[in-house]
Design a protein around this motif. Structure first.
Motif, mmCIF file in Angstrom:
data_model
loop_
_atom_site.group_PDB
_atom_site.id
_atom_site.type_symbol
_atom_site.label_atom_id
_atom_site.label_comp_id
_atom_site.label_asym_id
_atom_site.label_seq_id
_atom_site.Cartn_x
_atom_site.Cartn_y
_atom_site.Cartn_z
ATOM 1 N N THR A 45 0.800 -1.226 0.000
ATOM 2 C CA THR A 45 0.000 0.000 0.000
ATOM 3 C C THR A 45 0.835 1.279 0.000
ATOM 4 N N GLY A 46 2.045 1.213 0.542
ATOM 5 C CA GLY A 46 2.836 2.426 0.733
ATOM 6 C C GLY A 46 2.433 3.209 1.961
ATOM 7 N N GLU A 47 1.386 2.769 2.645
ATOM 8 C CA GLU A 47 0.911 3.489 3.828
ATOM 9 C C GLU A 47 1.804 3.175 5.023
ATOM 10 N N GLY A 48 2.265 4.226 5.694
ATOM 11 C CA GLY A 48 3.140 4.047 6.839
ATOM 12 C C GLY A 48 4.577 4.430 6.558
ATOM 13 N N LEU A 49 4.842 4.961 5.377
ATOM 14 C CA LEU A 49 6.208 5.327 5.007
ATOM 15 C C LEU A 49 6.422 6.829 4.913
ATOM 16 N N ARG A 185 9.954 7.493 8.270
ATOM 17 C CA ARG A 185 9.366 6.552 9.217
ATOM 18 C C ARG A 185 10.260 6.559 10.469
ATOM 19 N N PHE A 186 10.367 7.713 11.086
ATOM 20 C CA PHE A 186 11.362 7.948 12.137
ATOM 21 C C PHE A 186 11.130 7.100 13.380
ATOM 22 N N TRP A 187 9.883 6.654 13.605
ATOM 23 C CA TRP A 187 9.579 5.824 14.769
ATOM 24 C C TRP A 187 10.035 4.372 14.577
ATOM 25 N N ASP A 188 10.434 4.031 13.360
ATOM 26 C CA ASP A 188 10.907 2.685 13.037
ATOM 27 C C ASP A 188 12.076 2.840 12.061
ATOM 28 N N PRO A 189 13.182 3.439 12.508
ATOM 29 C CA PRO A 189 14.225 3.890 11.582
ATOM 30 C C PRO A 189 14.953 2.778 10.842
#
Length: 273
Positions: A45-49, A185-189
């Motif tokens: 989906t690309g959602e979350g990036l 996506r800084f919370w999951d680098p």
């Protein structure tokens, strides 16, 4: 024709497009426990990036995600994959019998959450060794090459790729995607790094390219392209256009770098079958 995948987080392009390009062959999927797998949803989906992905109401607005996710052809192939009875009814890794198959295809994926169990599986490594010993057609793309590199033939004490030429996800491609996504996506680098370097290890030491290269007989047996279009990471191949793809053949072994190579990779592998 066998395609083993992890329970989650395999790359949707590398799995679904490969399956579509192998139309006419009977494809069997294998998962750790024989349950239906799921591909990496961020790559679908690309959602979350994107920076705003965690803001309510903005998740579906994609910018970076639109660039990094599977392209339209791969998303269509993924939709068809979900409807495929073979995808819904895989066998267990432990039940794989290569007597039943005439080829092995190893897709990739980068998200550590799901991919490490696949890359570190002694069961799958034994399957890969057996496939090379039988000289079956073997295809590996992206992190799938890392699984092959880690598969050590007990007869030689060396990787099955020792003495062969190969490509895989390059450090340039891996680093570029990681540096971009670690900011947005800084919370999951480390989303784009399956393995990170330990203290004292140089940058890229645990990248796919460097680990695969360490398994080869000579460093120059790892092949990369100097073509600007192929190296850019901005152009993907298609059914009609193989120009952006970089694929390496060595006998019955076929390798490629990333989802942008997958149509050409799967087409080349199909000729081995």
């Amino acid at each position: 024709m066998l395609i083993p995948v992890p329970a989650q987080d395999s790359d949707p392009s590398e799995v679904a497009v490969s399956r579509a390009m192998l139309d006419g062959h009977t494809v069997v999927f294998a998962t750790p426990e024989g349950a239906q797998a799921t591909c990496d949803e961020l790559m679908v989906t690309g959602e979350g990036l994107d920076l705003w992905s965690r803001v309510r109401g903005l998740r579906k607005l994609t910018a970076v995600g639109r660039v990094l996710r599977a392209d339209s052809a791969a998303r269509s192939a993924h939709a068809a994959l979900l409807a495929d009875p073979a995808w819904r009814t895989p066998i267990r890794w432990a039940d794989i019998n290569l007597d039943d198959f005439d080829g092995l295809l190893l897709p990739g994926g980068h998200r550590a959450r799901g991919m490490r169990s696949y890359l570190e599986s002694p069961v799958l490594q034994d399957v890969v060794v057996s496939a090379f010993q039988r000289d079956l057609p073997v295809g590996a793309i992206c992190h799938g090459v890392l699984l092959a590199a880690r598969s050590v033939d007990p007869a030689t004490g060396r990787s099955v790729l020792h003495g062969r030429t190969t490509t895989a996800l390059t450090w340039q491609l891996e680093r570029t995607a990681w540096q971009l996504a670690r900011r947005t996506r800084f919370w999951d680098p480390d989303y784009y790094r399956t393995y990170r370097e330990e203290p004292g290890q140089p940058a890229g030491y645990m990248s796919v390219q460097q680990e695969v290269t360490r398994a080869l007989a000579r460093p120059e047996h790892f092949r990369d392209t100097t073509d600007r279009v192929q190296a850019s990471g901005r152009a993907r191949d298609s059914m009609e256009d193989s120009r952006p793809a970089f694929v390496v053949e060595d006998g019955n072994y076929v390798s490629a770098r990333w989802p942008g190579d997958v149509h050409t990779f799967a087409k080349t592998f199909a000729t081995r079958l």
